[in-house]
Scaffold this active site. Sequence first.
Site, PDB file in Angstrom:
ATOM      1  CE1 TYR A  15      -3.288   2.878   0.602  1.00 57.67           C
ATOM      2  CE2 TYR A  15      -2.803   2.731   2.953  1.00 57.67           C
ATOM      3  CZ  TYR A  15      -3.444   3.347   1.896  1.00 57.67           C
ATOM      4  OH  TYR A  15      -4.244   4.433   2.126  1.00 57.67           O
ATOM      5  CG  ASP A  55      11.185 -13.535   1.479  1.00 52.66           C
ATOM      6  OD1 ASP A  55      11.745 -13.014   2.484  1.00 52.66           O
ATOM      7  OD2 ASP A  55      10.031 -13.985   1.490  1.00 52.66           O
ATOM      8  CE1 TYR A 149       4.765  -2.936  11.810  1.00 55.23           C
ATOM      9  CE2 TYR A 149       3.322  -1.501  13.068  1.00 55.23           C
ATOM     10  CZ  TYR A 149       4.085  -1.742  11.944  1.00 55.23           C
ATOM     11  OH  TYR A 149       4.164  -0.793  10.961  1.00 55.23           O
ATOM     12  NE  ARG A 287      -7.751  -2.968  16.807  1.00 54.63           N
ATOM     13  CZ  ARG A 287      -7.550  -2.381  15.639  1.00 54.63           C
ATOM     14  NH1 ARG A 287      -7.899  -2.995  14.526  1.00 54.63           N
ATOM     15  NH2 ARG A 287      -7.028  -1.175  15.566  1.00 54.63           N
ATOM     16  CG  ASP A 290      -7.309  -0.331  19.321  1.00 52.69           C
ATOM     17  OD1 ASP A 290      -6.285  -0.301  18.609  1.00 52.69           O
ATOM     18  OD2 ASP A 290      -8.427  -0.716  18.914  1.00 52.69           O
TER      19      ASP A 290
HETATM   20  N1  UDP Z   1     -11.669   0.189  14.475  1.00 49.70           N
HETATM   21  C1  UDP Z   1     -12.990  -0.147  14.731  1.00 49.70           C
HETATM   22  N2  UDP Z   1     -13.576  -1.109  13.953  1.00 49.70           N
HETATM   23  C2  UDP Z   1     -12.895  -1.759  12.941  1.00 49.70           C
HETATM   24  C3  UDP Z   1     -11.566  -1.390  12.677  1.00 49.70           C
HETATM   25  C4  UDP Z   1     -10.975  -0.401  13.470  1.00 49.70           C
HETATM   26  O1  UDP Z   1     -13.629   0.400  15.633  1.00 49.70           O
HETATM   27  O2  UDP Z   1     -13.488  -2.649  12.297  1.00 49.70           O
HETATM   28  C5  UDP Z   1     -11.031   1.252  15.287  1.00 49.70           C
HETATM   29  C6  UDP Z   1      -9.763   0.796  16.005  1.00 49.70           C
HETATM   30  O3  UDP Z   1     -10.092   0.271  17.268  1.00 49.70           O
HETATM   31  C7  UDP Z   1      -8.973   2.109  16.087  1.00 49.70           C
HETATM   32  C8  UDP Z   1      -9.402   2.875  14.848  1.00 49.70           C
HETATM   33  O4  UDP Z   1     -10.603   2.263  14.401  1.00 49.70           O
HETATM   34  O5  UDP Z   1      -9.383   2.845  17.216  1.00 49.70           O
HETATM   35  C9  UDP Z   1      -8.382   2.791  13.729  1.00 49.70           C
HETATM   36  O6  UDP Z   1      -8.037   1.433  13.559  1.00 49.70           O
HETATM   37  P1  UDP Z   1      -7.152   0.914  12.351  1.00 49.70           P
HETATM   38  O7  UDP Z   1      -7.076  -0.586  12.462  1.00 49.70           O
HETATM   39  O8  UDP Z   1      -7.676   1.482  11.079  1.00 49.70           O
HETATM   40  O9  UDP Z   1      -5.738   1.569  12.591  1.00 49.70           O
HETATM   41  P2  UDP Z   1      -4.751   1.521  13.882  1.00 49.70           P
HETATM   42  O10 UDP Z   1      -5.153   2.684  14.734  1.00 49.70           O
HETATM   43  O11 UDP Z   1      -4.915   0.189  14.536  1.00 49.70           O
HETATM   44  O12 UDP Z   1      -3.413   1.715  13.279  1.00 49.70           O
END
Ligand code: UDP
Length: 342
Positions: A15, A55, A149, A287, A290
């Site tokens: 991307y 790779d 990560y 999740r 977060d």
């Molecule tokens: N998020 C959500 N539902 C989803 C995917 C992401 O609520 O199906 C929320 C996630 O918890 C975070 C924000 O959206 O607070 C951005 O998530 P993303 O995975 O896009 O990027 P990250 O912040 O993890 O790099």
Amino acid sequence: MKPPDKVLVTGGAGYIGSFTAQALVDAGYQVVVFDNLYQGHREAVPQAATFVQGDLADRSAIAALFDAHPDISAIMHFASYTLVGESMHKPFLYLRDNVSNAANLLEIAIARGVRRFILSSTANLFDLPVDQQGAPIREDCPVVPGSPYGESKYAIERMLGWLNRIYGLKYACLRYFNACGGTPDRGEDHEPETHLIPIVLQVALGQRPHVVIFGDDYPTPDGTCIRDYIHVEDLAQAHILAMEALDELGVRHYNLGNGQGYSVRQVIETARRVTGHPIPAVVGPRRAGDPAVLVASSEAIRRELGWTPRYASLEAIVRSAWAWHSRHPHGYRDRYAQGEQG
Ligand code: UDP
């Protein structure tokens, strides 16, 4: 006349890598893309770039790459495993493979005389304690990786520090916040998709019944997490600016974002406006991992390199992502079917 610099872009079929490869081509550079196509798409590689499938775990493939292109003078390193959640389940893909692949690349590149390196790094370096979350994150904030990560990227950042001291390698670590957006011909296409904006747009396309909001009990105004969404073309420009400034600057770490946070609910609201679709949302559990708020201070790169994001508003970013997703509902597979490339 001297030919333009040749830049190696690892992960240039992915991307952010493919957007940057395209921006380098547009800026007049020669570009070599090296990618194993584990997550990337051959169709995403710009037509004017040379593509080498390989790779970074395979040292002989890297050596062959430099044999074929001894004039590579700078590297932008995107190739890596990139998912925070996966890294909590498969930590060694990150703690071993991301780090050892970077070491393979760097060892051979330095032996071949390369002295300019741009690392694709991450906001996941800043999983700050709750009482420190909220203020825009500057480069001098304490590094607290939020996952294997983030830890893998930090290990590479530290490796670069030593290679600067020992070999004089000049480098920049670009720590992106939430990369997103697209153009009508280029955009996000992950399998599986985990990122908020493409998921929300997949609901608008009828590919998912609803979006699940991961928690609405965070200490934020509407209870959902706040993130700093930055357009991938603006990130690409930051890479070129950083590379061009390396001879003068030597070593830099930059946080890259718009400096403004938007909640998950605000993203969904914006996508409803842009697409005209009701985009049903249901609230689910948080999740793991977060943080409540992640917003960048990009004051340093703005001041030092004059970087100015062109996509300043969330609306413009979501509109650009919608231009890609609505035209290519199945991502690069559609471009392939339409006979397009690059
Ligand atoms: N998020 C959500 N539902 C989803 C995917 C992401 O609520 O199906 C929320 C996630 O918890 C975070 C924000 O959206 O607070 C951005 O998530 P993303 O995975 O896009 O990027 P990250 O912040 O993890 O790099």
